[in-house]
Write an enzyme that holds these catalytic residues in place. Structure first.
Site, PDB file in Angstrom:
ATOM      1  N   ASP A 285      -8.785   1.182   2.755  1.00 49.30           N
ATOM      2  CA  ASP A 285      -7.423   0.975   3.230  1.00 49.30           C
ATOM      3  C   ASP A 285      -6.859   2.275   3.792  1.00 49.30           C
ATOM      4  OD1 ASP A 285      -5.082  -0.724   3.555  1.00 49.30           O
ATOM      5  OD2 ASP A 285      -4.137   0.560   2.048  1.00 49.30           O
TER       6      ASP A 285
ATOM      7  N   ARG B 275      -6.365   8.339  -0.417  1.00 44.47           N
ATOM      8  CA  ARG B 275      -6.193   8.996   0.870  1.00 44.47           C
ATOM      9  C   ARG B 275      -7.556   9.141   1.531  1.00 44.47           C
ATOM     10  NH1 ARG B 275      -1.812   7.529   0.426  1.00 44.47           N
ATOM     11  NH2 ARG B 275       0.164   8.668   0.596  1.00 44.47           N
TER      12      ARG B 275
ATOM     13  N   HIS C 271      -4.072   0.776   6.159  1.00 43.69           N
ATOM     14  CA  HIS C 271      -3.177   1.433   5.194  1.00 43.69           C
ATOM     15  C   HIS C 271      -2.006   0.511   4.846  1.00 43.69           C
ATOM     16  CE1 HIS C 271      -1.902   5.694   3.735  1.00 43.69           C
ATOM     17  NE2 HIS C 271      -1.532   4.763   2.868  1.00 43.69           N
TER      18      HIS C 271
ATOM     19  N   GLY D 270      -3.904   7.537 -12.555  1.00 49.01           N
ATOM     20  CA  GLY D 270      -2.452   7.404 -12.461  1.00 49.01           C
ATOM     21  C   GLY D 270      -2.047   5.947 -12.403  1.00 49.01           C
TER      22      GLY D 270
END
Length: 320
Positions: free
Chosen positions: A255, A231, A279, A148
């Site tokens: 992250d 994720r 994050h 993506g």
């Protein structure tokens, strides 16, 4: 009939308030701005459209037809169950974060290749040693899982720095620029043996949970590095910790982890050659990212008013 529209975001500034207001006036929509869900509490029951930074507020909206999330990942929105049957539309801000996250990917890749975790330890012990072997992105083979916006933008950055080959892996295996090749995810294990860097850019869906498991990690060369900016649930963290500590993987940069925040006593903190960031790779502190989320919302406002198809429409069956 006027479209009752609300925009709830702590990142609102005068420029974007003006931009959204102008679009709403053009589209015959009313607009009310709130900085937070707490500010909007009890005041948004009549919302037809909302730009949202917290799905908890949606339960108050009895006439909601479309919600725009200020994030790219929408698993927390899907968990509300409001979008399961497609009656209420959900769009995301995919396309706003690729630039920031791609730069983060390059940063941590170079940190790992240039042995920054090891050198940080050496310097913290006040030792002067500079003989660690390093590597370079130039002429490296890069594998990107997820093709993506994040994966494509990262691929562009790697290629601009001279990567020899950048391969993409996705559910469909459909070819996309700027990848040199794209394979189905089930083919990853057969192709991973050539990877110097593996970048994971996957959303949180039932299909991706635990996808990067012990078998997948075993297929990656011991000299390679794993980067995860998607994720945390996509990576089997126990298997990753073991691979790092046993030298079956040269290093990792995460992250995203699970859970977030990561508990202070979690073994991931002390895993060998592991860079952890909280994050922050796609942080909304970057003005470009903030502006882009509002640009996407504004384009969709015009589309919605015309009855046209929305961009970035989330498929409830896929979760993205």
């Amino acid at each position: 009939m006027m479209i009752k529209t609300y925009c709830i975001s702590e990142y609102l500034d005068e420029k974007n308030i003006r931009k959204i207001t102008e679009v709403c006036e053009k589209c015959g929509s009313s607009i009310v701005f709130y900085k937070s869900a707490a500010d909007s509490d009890g005041r948004v029951a009549d919302a037809e459209v909302v730009y949202c930074n917290d799905p908890a507020v949606l339960s108050q909206m009895k006439h909601l037809k479309w919600c725009h999330a200020d994030s790219a990942g929408v698993n927390n929105y899907m968990e509300t169950g409001l979008f399961d049957d497609g009656t209420i539309m959900l769009t995301n801000s995919s396309g706003a974060f690729g630039r920031a996250i791609a730069e983060h990917i390059i940063m941590v890749t170079l940190m790992l290749m240039r042995k920054m975790p090891e050198y940080q330890k050496i310097v913290s012990e006040k030792r002067w040693e500079n003989d660690l072997p390093v590597s370079t992105i130039a002429d490296s083979n890069i594998a990107v899982i997820g093709t993506g916006d994040l994966g494509r933008t990262a691929a562009e950055k790697f290629k601009s720095l001279g990567a020899a080959r950048v391969a993409g892996f996705s559910r469909s295996g459909k070819f996309k620029e700027p990848f040199d090749e794209v394979h189905q995810m089930r083919e990853f294990a057969d192709n991973a043996c050539n990877a110097d860097v593996v970048v994971v850019c996957l959303p949180d869906t039932p299909e991706t949970k635990g996808l990067i498991n012990e078998e997948i990690l075993a297929a990656i060369p011991a000299s390679a590095y794993l980067i995860n900016v998607g994720r945390g649930v996509t990576v089997d963290q126990d298997a990753l910790i073991a691979a790092l500590n046993e030298g079956r993987l040269a290093g990792a940069a995460l992250d995203v982890v699970t859970p977030e925040p990561l508990p202070a006593d979690h073994p991931l903190w002390t895993a060998k050659n592991c860079i952890i960031t909280p994050h922050c790779s796609g942080d909304m502190g970057l003005e470009y990212s903030v502006d882009r989320t509002f640009d996407i919302f504004c384009e969709n406002l015009e589309r919605y008013a015309k009855g046209a198809d929305l961009i970035n429409l989330v498929d409830p069956r896929k979760g993205y």
